[in-house]
Design a protein around this motif. Sequence first.
Motif, PDB file in Angstrom:
ATOM      1  N   THR A 118       1.753  -3.417   7.853  1.00 18.19           N
ATOM      2  CA  THR A 118       0.853  -3.807   6.754  1.00 18.19           C
ATOM      3  C   THR A 118       1.282  -5.121   6.125  1.00 18.19           C
ATOM      4  O   THR A 118       2.367  -5.630   6.388  1.00 18.19           O
ATOM      5  N   TRP A 119       0.438  -5.574   5.236  1.00 15.20           N
ATOM      6  CA  TRP A 119       0.720  -6.728   4.372  1.00 15.20           C
ATOM      7  C   TRP A 119       1.069  -6.172   2.997  1.00 15.20           C
ATOM      8  O   TRP A 119       0.404  -5.263   2.503  1.00 15.20           O
ATOM      9  N   ILE A 120       2.119  -6.685   2.385  1.00 12.25           N
ATOM     10  CA  ILE A 120       2.546  -6.169   1.072  1.00 12.25           C
ATOM     11  C   ILE A 120       2.291  -7.232   0.001  1.00 12.25           C
ATOM     12  O   ILE A 120       2.584  -8.412   0.213  1.00 12.25           O
ATOM     13  N   GLY A 121       1.749  -6.798  -1.128  1.00 13.18           N
ATOM     14  CA  GLY A 121       1.515  -7.719  -2.246  1.00 13.18           C
ATOM     15  C   GLY A 121       2.004  -7.124  -3.557  1.00 13.18           C
ATOM     16  O   GLY A 121       2.389  -5.948  -3.606  1.00 13.18           O
ATOM     17  N   THR A 122       1.991  -7.924  -4.598  1.00 14.10           N
ATOM     18  CA  THR A 122       2.317  -7.429  -5.954  1.00 14.10           C
ATOM     19  C   THR A 122       1.151  -7.790  -6.865  1.00 14.10           C
ATOM     20  O   THR A 122       0.794  -8.962  -6.974  1.00 14.10           O
ATOM     21  N   CYS A 123       0.555  -6.756  -7.478  1.00  6.12           N
ATOM     22  CA  CYS A 123      -0.619  -6.997  -8.339  1.00  6.12           C
ATOM     23  C   CYS A 123      -0.328  -6.547  -9.768  1.00  6.12           C
ATOM     24  O   CYS A 123       0.349  -5.538  -9.987  1.00  6.12           O
ATOM     25  N   ALA A 176      -4.466  -2.695 -17.235  1.00  7.94           N
ATOM     26  CA  ALA A 176      -4.600  -1.479 -18.044  1.00  7.94           C
ATOM     27  C   ALA A 176      -3.258  -1.079 -18.667  1.00  7.94           C
ATOM     28  O   ALA A 176      -3.220  -0.588 -19.797  1.00  7.94           O
ATOM     29  N   ASP A 177      -2.136  -1.262 -17.910  1.00 10.44           N
ATOM     30  CA  ASP A 177      -0.836  -0.901 -18.493  1.00 10.44           C
ATOM     31  C   ASP A 177       0.146  -2.080 -18.505  1.00 10.44           C
ATOM     32  O   ASP A 177       1.337  -1.904 -18.783  1.00 10.44           O
ATOM     33  N   ALA A 178      -0.375  -3.262 -18.161  1.00  5.71           N
ATOM     34  CA  ALA A 178       0.422  -4.511 -18.201  1.00  5.71           C
ATOM     35  C   ALA A 178       1.665  -4.436 -17.310  1.00  5.71           C
ATOM     36  O   ALA A 178       2.675  -5.071 -17.606  1.00  5.71           O
ATOM     37  N   ARG A 179       1.602  -3.650 -16.212  1.00  7.54           N
ATOM     38  CA  ARG A 179       2.741  -3.585 -15.283  1.00  7.54           C
ATOM     39  C   ARG A 179       2.345  -4.184 -13.943  1.00  7.54           C
ATOM     40  O   ARG A 179       1.164  -4.237 -13.590  1.00  7.54           O
ATOM     41  N   ASP A 180       3.363  -4.601 -13.183  1.00  9.60           N
ATOM     42  CA  ASP A 180       3.130  -5.124 -11.830  1.00  9.60           C
ATOM     43  C   ASP A 180       3.409  -4.004 -10.818  1.00  9.60           C
ATOM     44  O   ASP A 180       4.395  -3.278 -10.965  1.00  9.60           O
ATOM     45  N   TYR A 181       2.559  -3.889  -9.814  1.00  7.70           N
ATOM     46  CA  TYR A 181       2.705  -2.835  -8.797  1.00  7.70           C
ATOM     47  C   TYR A 181       2.844  -3.451  -7.411  1.00  7.70           C
ATOM     48  O   TYR A 181       2.188  -4.457  -7.092  1.00  7.70           O
ATOM     49  N   ILE A 182       3.703  -2.800  -6.594  1.00  5.23           N
ATOM     50  CA  ILE A 182       3.814  -3.214  -5.195  1.00  5.23           C
ATOM     51  C   ILE A 182       2.731  -2.465  -4.427  1.00  5.23           C
ATOM     52  O   ILE A 182       2.604  -1.236  -4.542  1.00  5.23           O
ATOM     53  N   VAL A 183       1.942  -3.224  -3.690  1.00  3.38           N
ATOM     54  CA  VAL A 183       0.761  -2.656  -3.028  1.00  3.38           C
ATOM     55  C   VAL A 183       0.818  -2.949  -1.531  1.00  3.38           C
ATOM     56  O   VAL A 183       1.145  -4.073  -1.123  1.00  3.38           O
ATOM     57  N   SER A 184       0.521  -1.922  -0.724  1.00  2.00           N
ATOM     58  CA  SER A 184       0.459  -2.095   0.727  1.00  2.00           C
ATOM     59  C   SER A 184      -1.008  -2.206   1.141  1.00  2.00           C
ATOM     60  O   SER A 184      -1.845  -1.391   0.730  1.00  2.00           O
ATOM     61  N   TYR A 185      -1.317  -3.237   1.935  1.00  2.00           N
ATOM     62  CA  TYR A 185      -2.696  -3.412   2.437  1.00  2.00           C
ATOM     63  C   TYR A 185      -2.727  -2.999   3.904  1.00  2.00           C
ATOM     64  O   TYR A 185      -2.368  -3.792   4.777  1.00  2.00           O
ATOM     65  N   ASN A 186      -3.099  -1.738   4.144  1.00  2.64           N
ATOM     66  CA  ASN A 186      -3.222  -1.253   5.522  1.00  2.64           C
ATOM     67  C   ASN A 186      -4.624  -1.532   6.031  1.00  2.64           C
ATOM     68  O   ASN A 186      -5.590  -1.431   5.268  1.00  2.64           O
ATOM     69  N   ASP A 187      -4.702  -1.852   7.318  1.00  6.64           N
ATOM     70  CA  ASP A 187      -6.014  -1.934   7.945  1.00  6.64           C
ATOM     71  C   ASP A 187      -6.358  -0.555   8.508  1.00  6.64           C
ATOM     72  O   ASP A 187      -5.460   0.203   8.908  1.00  6.64           O
ATOM     73  N   CYS A 188      -7.641  -0.225   8.530  1.00  9.55           N
ATOM     74  CA  CYS A 188      -8.094   1.030   9.134  1.00  9.55           C
ATOM     75  C   CYS A 188      -8.692   0.691  10.491  1.00  9.55           C
ATOM     76  O   CYS A 188      -9.550  -0.207  10.593  1.00  9.55           O
TER      77      CYS A 188
END
Length: 172
Positions: A98-103, A107-119
């Motif tokens: 996957t591709w990993i991002g930080t968004c 709503a809670d003013a926090r940064d999250y690590i997000v995985s972008y998987n393809d289907c």
Amino acid sequence: MRSIDRVFEQSSRSLAQRTSRRSVLAALGRVLTGAALLPLLPIDRSSRAAASEAAASALDNPQSCEYWKYCAIDGFLCSCCGGSSHSCPPGTAPSPITWIGTCHNPADARDYIVSYNDCCGKTSCGNCECNRNEHEKPMYRLSRNNDVNWCMANADSNYHCSVSVILGVAEP
Ligand code: ABN
């Protein structure tokens, strides 16, 4: 005296004979009062409020490219293809790479690590194309570029759509 000067002199004299100093002051007062009251008139600001409401709801809508979790996505949104923001549509399988991002979640003013998987396993969905790619680098930095078919390691490498899965909170 030239004729144009004479015309102006005559019209000025006749205006002065017809106008009193008091009436000039009264007219000036009326103009100044009107100018001072102008900012107090009601102004319709509802269109600006509606625009900011629409922007806020797009940040919260998994079928909108503006959804906060999609900050680094590149592909068709699975939420518009029979799946959800984080699960693949029936008949497709998530890519193990996957591709990993930080968004940032407003709503809670926090940064999250997000995985972008393809289907994978079906041809391109074609709905809700979304190409945000925050922090992505151009193609010459291949390891930092998101324009990749992550289905390449699947048995069926056909790309269908992309999901966004939260892996955790990014510590500051
Ligand atoms: N990660 C989405 C994708 C699939 C195929 C080609 C480019 C990008």
